[in-house]
Design a protein around this motif. Structure first.
Motif, PDB file in Angstrom:
ATOM      1  N   ARG A   1      46.892  48.788  47.423  1.00 53.43           N
ATOM      2  CA  ARG A   1      45.966  48.432  46.338  1.00 53.43           C
ATOM      3  C   ARG A   1      45.845  46.933  46.319  1.00 53.43           C
ATOM      4  N   HIS A   2      44.807  46.464  46.181  1.00 56.91           N
ATOM      5  CA  HIS A   2      44.638  44.839  45.753  1.00 56.91           C
ATOM      6  C   HIS A   2      44.975  44.554  44.435  1.00 56.91           C
ATOM      7  N   PRO A   3      45.592  43.778  44.172  1.00 63.56           N
ATOM      8  CA  PRO A   3      46.165  43.502  42.813  1.00 63.56           C
ATOM      9  C   PRO A   3      45.092  43.161  41.632  1.00 63.56           C
TER      10      PRO A   3
ATOM     11  N   GLN B   1      42.559  44.903  42.007  1.00 63.80           N
ATOM     12  CA  GLN B   1      41.722  46.342  41.676  1.00 63.80           C
ATOM     13  C   GLN B   1      42.202  47.357  40.400  1.00 63.80           C
TER      14      GLN B   1
ATOM     15  N   TYR C   1      50.346  45.260  39.010  1.00 63.51           N
ATOM     16  CA  TYR C   1      49.233  44.975  39.432  1.00 63.51           C
ATOM     17  C   TYR C   1      49.268  45.396  41.250  1.00 63.51           C
ATOM     18  N   GLY C   2      48.374  46.345  41.453  1.00 63.05           N
ATOM     19  CA  GLY C   2      48.485  46.644  43.007  1.00 63.05           C
ATOM     20  C   GLY C   2      49.623  47.705  43.221  1.00 63.05           C
TER      21      GLY C   2
ATOM     22  N   THR D   1      53.598  55.075  43.977  1.00 68.25           N
ATOM     23  CA  THR D   1      53.394  53.651  44.378  1.00 68.25           C
ATOM     24  C   THR D   1      54.753  53.056  44.831  1.00 68.25           C
TER      25      THR D   1
ATOM     26  N   THR E   1      53.745  43.960  47.845  1.00 68.32           N
ATOM     27  CA  THR E   1      52.546  43.262  47.593  1.00 68.32           C
ATOM     28  C   THR E   1      51.797  43.237  46.492  1.00 68.32           C
ATOM     29  N   HIS E   2      52.668  43.374  45.319  1.00 67.36           N
ATOM     30  CA  HIS E   2      52.159  43.630  44.109  1.00 67.36           C
ATOM     31  C   HIS E   2      52.550  42.274  43.069  1.00 67.36           C
TER      32      HIS E   2
ATOM     33  N   PHE F   1      48.986  38.382  49.453  1.00 71.87           N
ATOM     34  CA  PHE F   1      48.464  39.582  49.894  1.00 71.87           C
ATOM     35  C   PHE F   1      47.479  39.488  51.155  1.00 71.87           C
TER      36      PHE F   1
ATOM     37  N   GLU G   1      43.220  47.479  50.962  1.00 73.06           N
ATOM     38  CA  GLU G   1      42.157  47.629  50.061  1.00 73.06           C
ATOM     39  C   GLU G   1      41.557  46.072  49.752  1.00 73.06           C
TER      40      GLU G   1
ATOM     41  N   ARG H   1      39.346  43.045  47.974  1.00 68.80           N
ATOM     42  CA  ARG H   1      39.508  42.372  46.610  1.00 68.80           C
ATOM     43  C   ARG H   1      38.333  42.902  45.617  1.00 68.80           C
TER      44      ARG H   1
END
Length: 795
Positions: A693-695, A697, A709-710, A723, A727-728, A746, A763, A765
């Motif tokens: 997941r992109h931070p 999103q 986040y992410g 999760t 990369t968060h 990321f 994901e 951005r």
């Protein structure tokens, strides 16, 4: 209304009706049938006090417990008078006085004694009765024998509170008859006698108190035969100074009066303390050295201590001062008299030791005239005491018992609300001691104390129960409101103070001794749970023997009021590494947190199985212990913090695959563990259908204070999302701007994975969360040569 119609009512309305009746009305209802008797017994729970007399007729005086007394002039006293049938024409059947002077029900029979016993039996069947008082003054021998036989055979009667005799030349044998035939416990025996020639008596029943008034009767042999009496008040006696010496020697050697607590007697001789005390190893305590409480408002300063063979101390009240509180200043003339007496004994052939003046208690510059009256009462505690009189001198003794606090029973005369306010101002020890007095005091304490109590358990040199009213920040020996119960072997009694109270609130400890400390530990725990709303906050299992541990766990499993332990601590080494497995295999309640410290990795195999549910499991230690099989066996744990492990990147992949397929760790909410070696996320995430997941999103909250986040989402077969934190970005609130360097890292990782043979999806951005123009250095504090693996399952 006919009583049978009442029985058509539901029980609760019928109960309310019955509870508003007086004793006569309930008796009349109960006599209708077996069913009405059963209903009356079930509906009415208020205890009834009974007093028995025999004058012109047999008389049973009844009163609801809690009245100030049982007398015929009491507002709530209901008298059953059992008369011969020949008196029917001269006596009214019911005498009810509207001014509440007395209420009398006359019952007639050809055999009044039989009717008396039948009425007593009936009252005991319907009410919760106790016999408050018996007056044996005017009884015929055979009548008295039949009543005593009934008392001995009545299972519901265990004790009579007070028994009175008024002896004369015609009935002087009744006391001996009673003492020989009565088999139950006795609170107080009061004897008035106009004659000294009383039939020989045998003291074989236990009585709390014996009071004698009248003609001189007590001699040495009678005094030393009173082995079942705790408190003796014997008026003017036939004793001499030499008799007192013989009595004290016998008591000191454990030959007589073994349960004596108090003796008060007047001796007609001129006092001769050298005769009384010589040869007893007596120590004359200086009034400035010691003060002891007998009953409320009576404090004894000084006195003459004599030690019994079992270590118990008795105090003769001589050269002492009686005060009304603990911290009085001793009048100057009292000290002067003590010092003068001491000088008179110097150089005499005596083993009596006079104590030197101390600094513990202050001396006043004022003098005080000490007035003593021949009728002054005598006190007895754990000692044996003496004082002065006018024409005769008073001999007092007190046998050691916990008399530093007032007997709680007078408190029970208070209405509940004032009593509750008093109890709520006590500390845990005071409530504990009050509750131990009787079932009633335990019940009162339980109703009065609503504040929850937290408990912590340990075992080191002794079994220890830490207690604290809930709301304190910590349960420990440094807490200002922490009260310790230390349960020790009886062999430690001489080397340990019973009470340790620190005025600076560092600790308050109560040491209790037993031949079986573990049993006393469990009994104390049980009482605490019965009296207080208890929860066990912490248990430290480090130093327990296996059998002791088993018995404590079995008690916990069997305690209905214990549903969960908040914290359980283990500190494992080569000698006790089996304890954690033993606990997890036997304990059957919920656990908030298991905290495990270990110096060894060779720990006995653990079994995590229901119904044992653990909110959080924390592992700390130098030894690496957690491997893949251990991690995947932790199926009853919600949160795992496992320190440095034996896991590899491949193990993490196997764990995540097992979780995804629903084969292990079904209730897991979060996991944090350190993995030795270099991180390899391609190995960890391969084949899991993961979405990075992109931070910008998504932001999700974990344990209320962390916002992730992410992260890398993995979906379980039941749709639940877990999760992996890679990369968060970790923030502290929901609407933070993501630092620019986090987004750049990321995107760089996304580029590196492009074109690889992997099912991991990155994901794009988004616009949901903003990006800051600033950079932020992300510091991680990790064990050497390890990486952090954190996995969160979202509800």
């Amino acid at each position: 209304m006919p009583p049978l119609s009442l029985l058509r009512l539901p029980f609760l309305p019928l109960q309310n009706i019955i509870q508003n009746w007086n004793i006569y009305e309930i008796c009349q209802f109960a006599k209708v049938s077996k069913r009405t008797k059963s209903v009356a017994r079930a509906a009415f729970r208020k205890p009834v006090d009974i007093s028995l007399t025999n004058g012109e007729c047999f008389s049973i005086q009844t009163s609801f417990a809690g009245n100030s007394g049982i007398v015929s002039r009491g507002q709530e006293t209901w008298v059953f008078e059992l008369r011969d049938i020949s008196d029917r024409d001269n006596a009214e059947s019911d005498v009810y006085n509207e001014n509440h002077v007395y209420h009398t029900l006359n019952l007639f029979s050809e055999n009044p004694l039989l009717l008396f016993l039948e009425t007593l039996e009936f009252l005991f069947e319907v009410f919760d009765c106790s016999i408050h008082m018996v007056y044996w003054t005017s009884w015929k021998t055979e009548d008295m024998r039949q009543v005593i036989d009934w008392m001995n055979g009545c299972d519901k009667l265990t004790k009579i509170e007070t028994v009175n005799f008024n002896l004369n030349v015609n009935n002087q044998m009744t006391l001996a008859l009673f003492l020989e035939t009565f088999k139950k416990k006795l609170g107080r025996l009061i004897v008035y006698s106009k004659v000294s020639d009383i039939a020989p008596v045998k003291f074989s029943i236990e009585m709390e108190r014996f009071s004698y008034y009248g003609a001189r009767w007590v001699n040495l042999s009678i005094l030393m035969s009173m082995n079942t009496c705790k408190r003796l008040y014997l008026a003017i006696s036939l004793l001499s100074n030499q008799d007192l010496k013989v009595f004290l020697r016998s008591w000191k050697e454990g030959k007589s009066n073994s349960i004596l607590e108090v003796l008060h007697v007047y001796v007609t001789d001129q006092e001769d303390w050298k005769t009384v005390l010589n040869g007893l190893g007596a120590v004359v305590r200086h009034p400035t050295r010691v003060t002891r409480c007998y009953i409320k408002n009576l404090w004894y300063y000084g006195g003459v201590d004599i030690q019994r063979v079992d270590g118990k101390i008795g105090t003769v009240m001589w050269t002492h001062y009686v005060g009304s509180n603990e911290h009085e200043k001793i009048p100057r003339n009292i000290i002067e008299v003590f010092e003068k007496t001491k000088q008179e004994w110097v150089g005499t052939d005596s083993d009596v030791v006079f104590e030197e003046k101390g600094n513990e208690i202050q001396v006043s510059d004022e003098e005080k005239i000490i007035k003593e009256h021949s009728t002054q009462r005598l006190l007895i505690w754990r000692r044996v005491a003496c004082g002065y009189g006018k024409q005769c001198h008073r001999f007092e003794g007190i046998t050691e018992r916990l008399l530093s606090s007032m007997s709680p029973l007078p408190l029970l005369r208070l209405p509940f609300l004032p009593l509750r306010n008093i109890i709520r101002n006590w500390n845990i020890y005071e409530i504990y001691h009050f509750a131990k007095v009787s079932k009633r005091t335990k019940h009162v304490a339980r109703l009065a104390v609503r504040k929850p109590v937290k408990i912590r358990l340990e075992n080191g040199e002794s079994f220890v129960i830490y207690t604290s009213f809930a709301g304190n920040s910590v349960i420990g020996p440094q807490g200002p409101e922490t009260w310790l119960f230390e349960l020790r072997d009886i062999s430690e009694r001489d080397n340990t103070e019973s009470d340790v109270y620190n005025e600076n609130h560092v600790y308050h400890a109560l040491n209790l001794f037993s031949e079986n400390p573990l049993l006393l530990f469990l009994e104390t725990l049980q009482l605490l749970f019965e009296v207080f709303d208890c929860s066990i906050h912490s248990v430290y299992w480090s130093s327990w023997k296996s059998e002791d541990m088993r018995q404590v766990i079995d008690w916990m499993n069997g305690c209905d009021k214990l549903t969960k332990i908040k914290n359980v601590n283990f500190s494992l080494n080569a000698n006790n590494q089996w304890t954690l497995a033993f606990f997890l295999g036997r304990f059957q309640k919920k656990i908030g947190r298991v905290i495990m410290h270990s110096d060894v990795s060779d720990i006995a195999p653990l079994k995590f199985s229901m119904p044992l549910e653990i909110e959080r499991f924390d592992y700390f230690g130098g030894a690496k212990w957690v491997n893949l099989s251990i991690l995947m066996s932790m199926n009853t744990c919600k949160r795992l913090y496992l320190g440095v492990s034996l896991l590899s990147n491949q193990d993490l992949n196997a764990f995540l695959r097992s979780w995804k397929e629903g084969r292990s760790n079904p209730i897991l909410e979060d996991l944090r563990v350190f993995i030795p070696g270099q991180e390899d996320w391609r190995t960890v995430l391969n084949g899991l259908g993961a979405v990075v997941r992109h931070p910008t999103q998504v932001a999700r909250c974990c344990i209320e204070i962390f916002w992730f986040y992410g992260g890398v989402d993995i979906q379980r077969v039941d749709g639940t999302i877990g999760t992996v934190m890679w990369t968060h970005y970790l923030g502290k609130k929901e609407h933070e701007k993501i630092p620019k360097n986090v987004i750049e890292a990321f995107e760089r990782t996304n580029e590196e994975w492009t074109g690889t043979d992997s099912d991991v999806v990155f994901e794009e951005r988004g616009n949901v969360i903003q990006v800051s123009d600033e950079e932020k250095i992300i510091k991680e504090y990790l064990p050497t040569q390890c990486f952090d693996f954190t996995f969160v399952v979202w509800k």
